[in-house]
Design a protein around this motif. Structure first.
Motif, PDB file in Angstrom:
ATOM      1  N   ARG A 175     -14.942   6.462  10.232  1.00 14.61           N
ATOM      2  CA  ARG A 175     -13.981   5.940  11.211  1.00 14.61           C
ATOM      3  C   ARG A 175     -14.193   6.562  12.590  1.00 14.61           C
ATOM      4  O   ARG A 175     -14.106   5.897  13.597  1.00 14.61           O
ATOM      5  CB  ARG A 175     -12.544   6.276  10.789  1.00 14.61           C
ATOM      6  CG  ARG A 175     -12.011   5.513   9.595  1.00 14.61           C
ATOM      7  CD  ARG A 175     -10.488   5.723   9.489  1.00 14.61           C
ATOM      8  NE  ARG A 175      -9.969   5.276   8.199  1.00 14.61           N
ATOM      9  CZ  ARG A 175      -9.761   6.074   7.153  1.00 14.61           C
ATOM     10  NH1 ARG A 175      -9.999   7.372   7.246  1.00 14.61           N
ATOM     11  NH2 ARG A 175      -9.304   5.582   6.026  1.00 14.61           N
ATOM     12  N   GLY A 231      -4.085  11.234  10.742  1.00 15.25           N
ATOM     13  CA  GLY A 231      -4.206   9.791  10.924  1.00 15.25           C
ATOM     14  C   GLY A 231      -3.023   9.148  11.606  1.00 15.25           C
ATOM     15  O   GLY A 231      -2.538   9.622  12.647  1.00 15.25           O
ATOM     16  N   ASP A 246      -1.240  -4.997   8.027  1.00 14.93           N
ATOM     17  CA  ASP A 246      -0.593  -4.077   7.071  1.00 14.93           C
ATOM     18  C   ASP A 246       0.574  -3.296   7.692  1.00 14.93           C
ATOM     19  O   ASP A 246       0.531  -2.062   7.757  1.00 14.93           O
ATOM     20  CB  ASP A 246      -1.616  -3.076   6.496  1.00 14.93           C
ATOM     21  CG  ASP A 246      -2.743  -3.740   5.718  1.00 14.93           C
ATOM     22  OD1 ASP A 246      -2.582  -4.908   5.312  1.00 14.93           O
ATOM     23  OD2 ASP A 246      -3.780  -3.078   5.512  1.00 14.93           O
ATOM     24  N   ILE A 278       1.439   5.046   0.425  1.00 14.71           N
ATOM     25  CA  ILE A 278       0.763   6.178   1.064  1.00 14.71           C
ATOM     26  C   ILE A 278       1.572   7.457   0.874  1.00 14.71           C
ATOM     27  O   ILE A 278       2.767   7.500   1.179  1.00 14.71           O
ATOM     28  CB  ILE A 278       0.509   5.895   2.553  1.00 14.71           C
ATOM     29  CG1 ILE A 278      -0.519   4.760   2.662  1.00 14.71           C
ATOM     30  CG2 ILE A 278       0.000   7.144   3.276  1.00 14.71           C
ATOM     31  CD1 ILE A 278      -0.680   4.190   4.041  1.00 14.71           C
ATOM     32  N   ASP A 332      -3.875  13.249   2.418  1.00 11.08           N
ATOM     33  CA  ASP A 332      -3.082  12.031   2.185  1.00 11.08           C
ATOM     34  C   ASP A 332      -3.941  11.037   1.412  1.00 11.08           C
ATOM     35  O   ASP A 332      -5.143  11.248   1.232  1.00 11.08           O
ATOM     36  CB  ASP A 332      -2.571  11.429   3.506  1.00 11.08           C
ATOM     37  CG  ASP A 332      -3.688  11.076   4.478  1.00 11.08           C
ATOM     38  OD1 ASP A 332      -4.818  10.782   4.036  1.00 11.08           O
ATOM     39  OD2 ASP A 332      -3.440  11.091   5.703  1.00 11.08           O
ATOM     40  N   PHE A 333      -3.323   9.996   0.913  1.00  9.46           N
ATOM     41  CA  PHE A 333      -4.081   8.967   0.187  1.00  9.46           C
ATOM     42  C   PHE A 333      -3.246   7.710   0.048  1.00  9.46           C
ATOM     43  O   PHE A 333      -2.042   7.713   0.253  1.00  9.46           O
ATOM     44  CB  PHE A 333      -4.531   9.455  -1.199  1.00  9.46           C
ATOM     45  CG  PHE A 333      -3.403   9.882  -2.101  1.00  9.46           C
ATOM     46  CD1 PHE A 333      -2.878  11.161  -2.006  1.00  9.46           C
ATOM     47  CD2 PHE A 333      -2.861   9.016  -3.040  1.00  9.46           C
ATOM     48  CE1 PHE A 333      -1.831  11.574  -2.828  1.00  9.46           C
ATOM     49  CE2 PHE A 333      -1.815   9.411  -3.871  1.00  9.46           C
ATOM     50  CZ  PHE A 333      -1.294  10.700  -3.764  1.00  9.46           C
ATOM     51  N   LYS A 334      -3.952   6.627  -0.294  1.00  8.21           N
ATOM     52  CA  LYS A 334      -3.325   5.325  -0.470  1.00  8.21           C
ATOM     53  C   LYS A 334      -3.522   4.856  -1.908  1.00  8.21           C
ATOM     54  O   LYS A 334      -4.625   4.979  -2.442  1.00  8.21           O
ATOM     55  CB  LYS A 334      -3.991   4.335   0.492  1.00  8.21           C
ATOM     56  CG  LYS A 334      -3.396   2.958   0.527  1.00  8.21           C
ATOM     57  CD  LYS A 334      -4.094   1.919  -0.295  1.00  8.21           C
ATOM     58  CE  LYS A 334      -5.553   1.715   0.001  1.00  8.21           C
ATOM     59  NZ  LYS A 334      -6.185   0.691  -0.865  1.00  8.21           N
ATOM     60  N   THR A 376     -10.189   6.161   0.312  1.00  7.07           N
ATOM     61  CA  THR A 376      -8.732   5.986   0.268  1.00  7.07           C
ATOM     62  C   THR A 376      -7.956   7.295   0.320  1.00  7.07           C
ATOM     63  O   THR A 376      -6.721   7.266   0.281  1.00  7.07           O
ATOM     64  CB  THR A 376      -8.330   5.209  -1.011  1.00  7.07           C
ATOM     65  OG1 THR A 376      -8.722   5.985  -2.150  1.00  7.07           O
ATOM     66  CG2 THR A 376      -8.989   3.843  -1.070  1.00  7.07           C
ATOM     67  N   CYS A 377      -8.667   8.411   0.359  1.00  9.19           N
ATOM     68  CA  CYS A 377      -8.010   9.725   0.437  1.00  9.19           C
ATOM     69  C   CYS A 377      -8.548  10.486   1.642  1.00  9.19           C
ATOM     70  O   CYS A 377      -9.724  10.363   1.963  1.00  9.19           O
ATOM     71  CB  CYS A 377      -8.356  10.595  -0.775  1.00  9.19           C
ATOM     72  SG  CYS A 377      -7.961   9.924  -2.379  1.00  9.19           S
ATOM     73  N   ARG A 378      -7.722  11.309   2.272  1.00 10.54           N
ATOM     74  CA  ARG A 378      -8.256  12.300   3.205  1.00 10.54           C
ATOM     75  C   ARG A 378      -8.427  13.603   2.442  1.00 10.54           C
ATOM     76  O   ARG A 378      -7.471  14.091   1.829  1.00 10.54           O
ATOM     77  CB  ARG A 378      -7.332  12.512   4.413  1.00 10.54           C
ATOM     78  CG  ARG A 378      -7.454  11.406   5.441  1.00 10.54           C
ATOM     79  CD  ARG A 378      -6.852  11.786   6.793  1.00 10.54           C
ATOM     80  NE  ARG A 378      -7.164  10.749   7.757  1.00 10.54           N
ATOM     81  CZ  ARG A 378      -6.381   9.683   7.988  1.00 10.54           C
ATOM     82  NH1 ARG A 378      -5.223   9.551   7.367  1.00 10.54           N
ATOM     83  NH2 ARG A 378      -6.742   8.771   8.865  1.00 10.54           N
ATOM     84  N   PHE A 393       0.050   8.934  10.840  1.00 14.23           N
ATOM     85  CA  PHE A 393       1.291   9.731  10.888  1.00 14.23           C
ATOM     86  C   PHE A 393       1.304  10.587  12.158  1.00 14.23           C
ATOM     87  O   PHE A 393       2.284  10.609  12.912  1.00 14.23           O
ATOM     88  CB  PHE A 393       1.400  10.624   9.644  1.00 14.23           C
ATOM     89  CG  PHE A 393       2.654  11.460   9.592  1.00 14.23           C
ATOM     90  CD1 PHE A 393       3.767  11.023   8.885  1.00 14.23           C
ATOM     91  CD2 PHE A 393       2.722  12.686  10.252  1.00 14.23           C
ATOM     92  CE1 PHE A 393       4.925  11.793   8.846  1.00 14.23           C
ATOM     93  CE2 PHE A 393       3.874  13.456  10.215  1.00 14.23           C
ATOM     94  CZ  PHE A 393       4.983  13.007   9.515  1.00 14.23           C
ATOM     95  N   GLU A 395       0.879  -1.159   0.000  1.00 15.91           N
ATOM     96  CA  GLU A 395       0.000   0.000   0.000  1.00 15.91           C
ATOM     97  C   GLU A 395       0.915   1.206   0.000  1.00 15.91           C
ATOM     98  O   GLU A 395       1.800   1.323   0.855  1.00 15.91           O
ATOM     99  CB  GLU A 395      -0.890  -0.016   1.247  1.00 15.91           C
ATOM    100  CG  GLU A 395      -1.810  -1.230   1.260  1.00 15.91           C
ATOM    101  CD  GLU A 395      -2.974  -1.100   2.219  1.00 15.91           C
ATOM    102  OE1 GLU A 395      -2.901  -0.290   3.158  1.00 15.91           O
ATOM    103  OE2 GLU A 395      -3.958  -1.828   2.022  1.00 15.91           O
TER     104      GLU A 395
HETATM  105  N1  UDP Z   1      -5.670   4.223   3.745  1.00 17.61           N
HETATM  106  C1  UDP Z   1      -6.427   3.337   3.000  1.00 17.61           C
HETATM  107  N2  UDP Z   1      -6.425   2.008   3.359  1.00 17.61           N
HETATM  108  C2  UDP Z   1      -5.709   1.519   4.400  1.00 17.61           C
HETATM  109  C3  UDP Z   1      -4.946   2.429   5.157  1.00 17.61           C
HETATM  110  C4  UDP Z   1      -4.946   3.774   4.803  1.00 17.61           C
HETATM  111  O1  UDP Z   1      -7.062   3.718   2.031  1.00 17.61           O
HETATM  112  O2  UDP Z   1      -5.751   0.308   4.646  1.00 17.61           O
HETATM  113  C5  UDP Z   1      -5.652   5.661   3.381  1.00 17.61           C
HETATM  114  C6  UDP Z   1      -6.413   6.518   4.385  1.00 17.61           C
HETATM  115  O3  UDP Z   1      -7.742   6.715   3.957  1.00 17.61           O
HETATM  116  C7  UDP Z   1      -5.656   7.813   4.354  1.00 17.61           C
HETATM  117  C8  UDP Z   1      -4.219   7.407   3.986  1.00 17.61           C
HETATM  118  O4  UDP Z   1      -4.318   6.117   3.407  1.00 17.61           O
HETATM  119  O5  UDP Z   1      -6.138   8.660   3.326  1.00 17.61           O
HETATM  120  C9  UDP Z   1      -3.283   7.377   5.171  1.00 17.61           C
HETATM  121  O6  UDP Z   1      -3.843   6.590   6.187  1.00 17.61           O
HETATM  122  P1  UDP Z   1      -3.116   6.426   7.601  1.00 17.61           P
HETATM  123  O7  UDP Z   1      -1.808   5.751   7.387  1.00 17.61           O
HETATM  124  O8  UDP Z   1      -3.089   7.737   8.275  1.00 17.61           O
HETATM  125  O9  UDP Z   1      -3.970   5.348   8.373  1.00 17.61           O
HETATM  126  P2  UDP Z   1      -5.356   5.467   9.132  1.00 17.61           P
HETATM  127  O10 UDP Z   1      -5.296   6.669   9.995  1.00 17.61           O
HETATM  128  O11 UDP Z   1      -6.370   5.529   8.050  1.00 17.61           O
HETATM  129  O12 UDP Z   1      -5.386   4.185   9.898  1.00 17.61           O
END
Ligand code: UDP
Length: 239
Positions: A218, A101, A131, A94, A177-179, A200-202, A103, A92
């Protein structure tokens, strides 16, 4: 020439994948199911499947035009799209422009710090392990991808960030952010796969900083449906 849906190959958390009448094409079908925290939290965001399908396709078509190869083939219906059959690289990817989130949590900083330059990180796509974060060396050691593939994935991910940031800015949204996920086609080409959506995006409204993404689900903020619809409405230009 229409693509015909054949047997189901796979069911994921947010999508189902079906074979088609073409060996190198599969059909994805987007669900309204929402999960968070590695599947611990489950729910439904009504209308999400149709929005994520159309939004992903809109963005993938525009990215493709700008030189990012994608798996996109053809939108078939509200919820279904024909895409190139790929084997997903189990990373994944990112990208972050603003702290949020995991980070913010990991490094003990508040959300909303605007970075001077985007960051990139990889997670090993493995639900049983939750993950975990992984670096290039680990990914190579585990043979998840080659160095060339990792370099290409990074290049495309930063290209997607520049382009997506621009697309979102046009509609008054900050891309926090996004994945991304990438796949390998039968002939070995690395292409952008999976989806690009509020799942998948903030996405934060640039003026009010209101969250227009899955964090509403969430964090039980309410109004997830309306937030997804709002992003879709702005993206499709019917302001
Ligand atoms: N994200 C995702 N799938 C995952 C983990 C993260 O689409 O399994 C996306 C999430 O929506 C955000 C970005 O990746 O836009 C960064 O996520 P983060 O690592 O901050 O994790 P989270 O707080 O979502 O657990």
């Amino acid at each position: 020439m229409g693509y015909e849906k054949k047997e189901q190959l796979y069911e994921g958390k947010a999508k189902k994948v079906y074979a088609s009448n073409e060996a190198n094409v599969v059909i994805v079908s987007y669900k309204d199911d929402a999960t968070a925290f590695n599947g611990l939290k489950k729910g439904t965001i009504t209308g999400k499947g149709a929005i994520n399908n159309r939004m992903t396709n809109n963005l993938m078509r525009r990215l493709e035009q700008k030189g990012v190869p994608t798996h996109y083939v053809e939108e078939l219906s509200e919820r279904e799209t024909a895409v190139k059959k790929v084997s997903i690289v189990p990373l994944e990817v990112i990208i972050r422009n603003i702290s949020a989130g995991s980070f913010a949590k990991r490094y003990g900083v508040e959300e909303g710090i605007v970075f001077d330059a985007p960051t990139i990180e990889f997670s090993y796509k493995n639900d049983d392990l939750g993950d975990p974060l992984i670096n290039d060396y680990h990914a190579l050691a585990l043979k998840l991808a080659t160095q060339e593939e990792i370099d290409l994935i990074k290049k495309y991910a930063f290209m997607v960030n520049d382009l997506l940031k621009g697309f979102m800015k046009e509609i008054g949204i900050d891309l926090v952010d996004f994945k991304l996920e990438f796949g390998k086609t039968a002939d070995g080409q690395i292409v952008l796969a999976d989806e690009i959506s509020p799942d998948t995006c903030r996405l934060w409204d640039e003026k009010t900083h209101e969250k227009l993404d899955k964090d509403r689900f969430r964090r039980d903020l309410g109004g997830a449906e309306e937030a997804y619809e709002e992003v879709m409405r702005r993206l499709m230009g019917d302001k």
